[in-house]
Write an enzyme that holds these catalytic residues in place. Sequence first.
Site, PDB file in Angstrom:
ATOM      1  CE  LYS A 139      39.385 100.083  27.219  1.00  0.00           C
ATOM      2  NZ  LYS A 139      37.937  99.943  27.436  1.00  0.00           N
ATOM      3  CE1 TYR A 170      54.331  78.601   5.328  1.00  0.00           C
ATOM      4  CE2 TYR A 170      53.867  80.705   6.384  1.00  0.00           C
ATOM      5  CZ  TYR A 170      54.673  79.584   6.241  1.00  0.00           C
ATOM      6  OH  TYR A 170      55.800  79.454   7.006  1.00  0.00           O
TER       7      TYR A 170
END
Length: 369
Positions: A32, A262
């Site tokens: 998956k 940042y």
Amino acid sequence: MRACAEIDLRAIAHNIALIRAKTKAQILAVVKADAYGHGLIPVARTAVESGAQWLGVALLEEAIALRQAGIEVPILAWLTTAGDDFEAALRNHIDLSISSVEIFDLVLAQARKIGVKPRLHFEVDTGMSRGGFLEQWSAFINSAKAAADEFTLVGLWSHFARADEPDEPMNRVQIEEFEHFRFELESAGIKTEYFHQANSAAALTNPQSHRDIVRIGIAMYGLSPDLETMGDSQSLGLIPAMTLKSRLVVVKKVPAGSSVGYGATARLDRDTTLGVVALGYADGIPRNTSSSAKVSIAGQLAPVIGRVSMDQFVVDLGPDSIAKTGDWVEIFGKSGASVDTWAKAAGTINYEIVTRIGPRVPRIYLPNN
Ligand SMILES: *Cc1c(COP(=O)(O)O)cnc(C)c1O
């Protein structure tokens, strides 16, 4: 190429062989989520070549993609829901998991319409309170019995909540609960061939749980289900299959006192050399990592410094670094920096790190032969 995830298919084959040596059960390779980020089709092919008799996915679309690639082994999809394309599922001979009367009725209705006999696995809830029959079970058994000639019941299955804590008593309780469900099914005269409950952790630690099929995900990719309770990849004999690499976009000297990134969350306390790595949170690098996340360059570890940006992050290469713009670094892989240290630095688990490596990162395959 600015970055890539190198997938070692030999490692996948090795990890499957290791689990096969520990069990008499058949192997269902869980592919998956794009094979936990490793690439659906190449991993599925390698798993089948390595002796996995089954493939397992969450979504129907994933199962259909496997069929479209020409893969013919039984495939179980366990997250089917209303609105799914059951006609495509039936025409592609996908085994469907059933957790509710509602979906059972939808699948049978579609099956009657096109004249295909569905292959079903009933899921039962033995304690996780996620998928699986619970309060509907007794009534459901009656309707299933009434419709018995309209479908093939391939399996009965359940899932552990705490298999990665091998000493946890809940595992024993879930095995006993599974037995109760089995007993009720058989008492109603409904037969099935396969019982399955074990994931990787149970496959590695709890032979009593193996039954007929073990469903292995994380261990096949070479990662430990839980570092604290089970040890790391190496101690389990597993080989991590994914190496994430990137080039340094720029390498430069930066003076003490400068802030990085940042929010200026990091400040340099010495003159140093910084390297800019060409991967960011859009590629699945967790934004909130501490400096305990490290990359490896020419055999040396260099910590992340400052916040990860969307497409890039900065590492502290140290004042004496001889790294150059364009050099490759390993974010995680075989040379020291690992998925597990990244998971720890980001406060998550190795499963989340690999499955989130995004589609912008090309997968390069090292073949299994
Ligand atoms: C994801 C999944 C697995 C595999 O779990 P691992 O811990 O990765 O081995 C097995 N069974 C089901 C139902 C799953 O959803």
